[in-house]
Design a protein around this motif. Structure first.
Motif, PDB file in Angstrom:
ATOM      1  N   ILE A  87       5.900   8.149   5.353  1.00 46.58           N
ATOM      2  CA  ILE A  87       6.458   6.832   5.639  1.00 46.58           C
ATOM      3  C   ILE A  87       6.349   6.583   7.140  1.00 46.58           C
ATOM      4  O   ILE A  87       6.681   7.453   7.955  1.00 46.58           O
ATOM      5  N   HIS A  88       5.848   5.396   7.481  1.00 50.45           N
ATOM      6  CA  HIS A  88       5.739   5.020   8.894  1.00 50.45           C
ATOM      7  C   HIS A  88       6.042   3.531   9.036  1.00 50.45           C
ATOM      8  O   HIS A  88       5.511   2.725   8.282  1.00 50.45           O
ATOM      9  N   CYS A  89       6.910   3.211   9.984  1.00 52.06           N
ATOM     10  CA  CYS A  89       7.334   1.814  10.219  1.00 52.06           C
ATOM     11  C   CYS A  89       7.872   1.184   8.924  1.00 52.06           C
ATOM     12  O   CYS A  89       7.624   0.011   8.642  1.00 52.06           O
ATOM     13  N   GLY A  90       8.563   1.989   8.111  1.00 53.35           N
ATOM     14  CA  GLY A  90       9.152   1.489   6.876  1.00 53.35           C
ATOM     15  C   GLY A  90       8.177   1.301   5.732  1.00 53.35           C
ATOM     16  O   GLY A  90       8.563   0.831   4.667  1.00 53.35           O
ATOM     17  N   ILE A  91       6.925   1.658   5.925  1.00 52.50           N
ATOM     18  CA  ILE A  91       5.892   1.475   4.901  1.00 52.50           C
ATOM     19  C   ILE A  91       5.474   2.834   4.356  1.00 52.50           C
ATOM     20  O   ILE A  91       5.214   3.773   5.118  1.00 52.50           O
ATOM     21  N   THR A  92       5.399   2.947   3.033  1.00 56.10           N
ATOM     22  CA  THR A  92       4.937   4.179   2.414  1.00 56.10           C
ATOM     23  C   THR A  92       3.413   4.220   2.494  1.00 56.10           C
ATOM     24  O   THR A  92       2.726   3.363   1.937  1.00 56.10           O
ATOM     25  N   ILE A  93       2.916   5.206   3.196  1.00 57.20           N
ATOM     26  CA  ILE A  93       1.469   5.370   3.395  1.00 57.20           C
ATOM     27  C   ILE A  93       0.877   6.244   2.296  1.00 57.20           C
ATOM     28  O   ILE A  93      -0.244   6.033   1.855  1.00 57.20           O
ATOM     29  N   ALA A  94       1.637   7.248   1.865  1.00 60.18           N
ATOM     30  CA  ALA A  94       1.175   8.155   0.811  1.00 60.18           C
ATOM     31  C   ALA A  94       2.374   8.530  -0.050  1.00 60.18           C
ATOM     32  O   ALA A  94       3.484   8.694   0.460  1.00 60.18           O
ATOM     33  N   ASP A  95       2.133   8.668  -1.352  1.00 60.78           N
ATOM     34  CA  ASP A  95       3.201   9.005  -2.291  1.00 60.78           C
ATOM     35  C   ASP A  95       2.553   9.736  -3.465  1.00 60.78           C
ATOM     36  O   ASP A  95       1.721   9.165  -4.166  1.00 60.78           O
ATOM     37  N   THR A  96       2.907  10.999  -3.642  1.00 58.89           N
ATOM     38  CA  THR A  96       2.268  11.774  -4.696  1.00 58.89           C
ATOM     39  C   THR A  96       3.221  12.772  -5.322  1.00 58.89           C
ATOM     40  O   THR A  96       4.159  13.235  -4.680  1.00 58.89           O
ATOM     41  N   SER A  97       2.944  13.093  -6.559  1.00 61.93           N
ATOM     42  CA  SER A  97       3.578  14.230  -7.219  1.00 61.93           C
ATOM     43  C   SER A  97       2.491  15.252  -7.561  1.00 61.93           C
ATOM     44  O   SER A  97       2.709  16.170  -8.338  1.00 61.93           O
ATOM     45  N   VAL A 133      -3.005   7.871  -1.553  1.00 62.48           N
ATOM     46  CA  VAL A 133      -2.858   7.430  -0.165  1.00 62.48           C
ATOM     47  C   VAL A 133      -3.316   5.982  -0.077  1.00 62.48           C
ATOM     48  O   VAL A 133      -4.332   5.602  -0.667  1.00 62.48           O
ATOM     49  N   ASN A 134      -2.563   5.159   0.640  1.00 62.24           N
ATOM     50  CA  ASN A 134      -2.964   3.768   0.864  1.00 62.24           C
ATOM     51  C   ASN A 134      -4.085   3.759   1.899  1.00 62.24           C
ATOM     52  O   ASN A 134      -3.848   3.659   3.095  1.00 62.24           O
ATOM     53  N   MET A 135      -5.320   3.900   1.417  1.00 65.13           N
ATOM     54  CA  MET A 135      -6.480   4.029   2.301  1.00 65.13           C
ATOM     55  C   MET A 135      -6.742   2.758   3.106  1.00 65.13           C
ATOM     56  O   MET A 135      -7.409   2.809   4.140  1.00 65.13           O
ATOM     57  N   SER A 136      -6.195   1.609   2.671  1.00 64.74           N
ATOM     58  CA  SER A 136      -6.376   0.378   3.450  1.00 64.74           C
ATOM     59  C   SER A 136      -5.622   0.455   4.776  1.00 64.74           C
ATOM     60  O   SER A 136      -5.879  -0.334   5.683  1.00 64.74           O
ATOM     61  N   TYR A 186     -11.133  12.714  11.023  1.00 62.17           N
ATOM     62  CA  TYR A 186      -9.819  12.163  11.325  1.00 62.17           C
ATOM     63  C   TYR A 186      -9.747  10.678  11.008  1.00 62.17           C
ATOM     64  O   TYR A 186     -10.776   9.996  10.930  1.00 62.17           O
ATOM     65  N   PHE A 187      -8.494  10.203  10.856  1.00 58.76           N
ATOM     66  CA  PHE A 187      -8.242   8.806  10.520  1.00 58.76           C
ATOM     67  C   PHE A 187      -7.118   8.263  11.386  1.00 58.76           C
ATOM     68  O   PHE A 187      -6.105   8.935  11.583  1.00 58.76           O
ATOM     69  N   HIS A 188      -7.322   7.035  11.883  1.00 57.24           N
ATOM     70  CA  HIS A 188      -6.251   6.313  12.564  1.00 57.24           C
ATOM     71  C   HIS A 188      -5.396   5.642  11.491  1.00 57.24           C
ATOM     72  O   HIS A 188      -5.914   5.171  10.477  1.00 57.24           O
ATOM     73  N   LEU A 189      -4.095   5.591  11.729  1.00 63.66           N
ATOM     74  CA  LEU A 189      -3.168   4.875  10.856  1.00 63.66           C
ATOM     75  C   LEU A 189      -2.977   3.485  11.440  1.00 63.66           C
ATOM     76  O   LEU A 189      -2.583   3.341  12.593  1.00 63.66           O
ATOM     77  N   LEU A 190      -3.282   2.464  10.655  1.00 64.94           N
ATOM     78  CA  LEU A 190      -3.210   1.081  11.125  1.00 64.94           C
ATOM     79  C   LEU A 190      -1.826   0.506  10.841  1.00 64.94           C
ATOM     80  O   LEU A 190      -1.357   0.542   9.707  1.00 64.94           O
ATOM     81  N   THR A 191      -1.181  -0.017  11.894  1.00 69.93           N
ATOM     82  CA  THR A 191       0.145  -0.624  11.747  1.00 69.93           C
ATOM     83  C   THR A 191       0.127  -2.021  12.350  1.00 69.93           C
ATOM     84  O   THR A 191      -0.640  -2.296  13.272  1.00 69.93           O
TER      85      THR A 191
END
Length: 121
Positions: free
Chosen positions: A22-32, A53-56, A75-80
């Protein structure tokens, strides 16, 4: 093989808990269906299947690194919206070395570059 190589261990196992980034209140990845990678001398790392993962929210960066035990990482940048890109917030091994094949194509996140990485029941 050196003595250091013999003592170095990597263990990858399914994580039975729910994992979220979770970053800036947004779930970026969620898995079981996550994985926990344990490596000698390093903290445990959670790996997320790409489908969970929210790849967008991610943009491939030009950064790369090499691990003699896992292989070449990209590597990947996280877009906010609020803070702009979080540089190299996540990484992936697209073609891991033998012994690390289970993390192929999965993503891991730096806990220092996102607000939270949760492991819950």
């Amino acid at each position: 093989m050196t003595n250091a190589d013999v003592a170095h261990r990597i263990e990858i196992e399914p994580n039975r808990h729910r994992l979220r980034v979770i970053h800036c209140g947004i779930t970026i990845a969620d898995t079981s269906r996550g994985l926990t990678l344990r490596e000698s001398g390093l903290p445990d790392v959670f790996y997320f299947p790409r489908e969970d993962v929210n790849m967008s929210r991610l943009q491939r960066s030009e950064s790369a690194s090499h691990c003699p035990y896992k292989g070449d990482a990209c590597y990947f940048h996280l877009l906010t919206e609020e803070d702009g890109p979080v540089v190299d917030a996540a990484w992936s091994y697209e073609a891991p070395l033998p012994g690390a094949e289970a993390i192929k194509g999965c993503l891991a996140f730096y806990s220092s570059r996102v607000d939270r990485i949760d492991q819950t029941s």
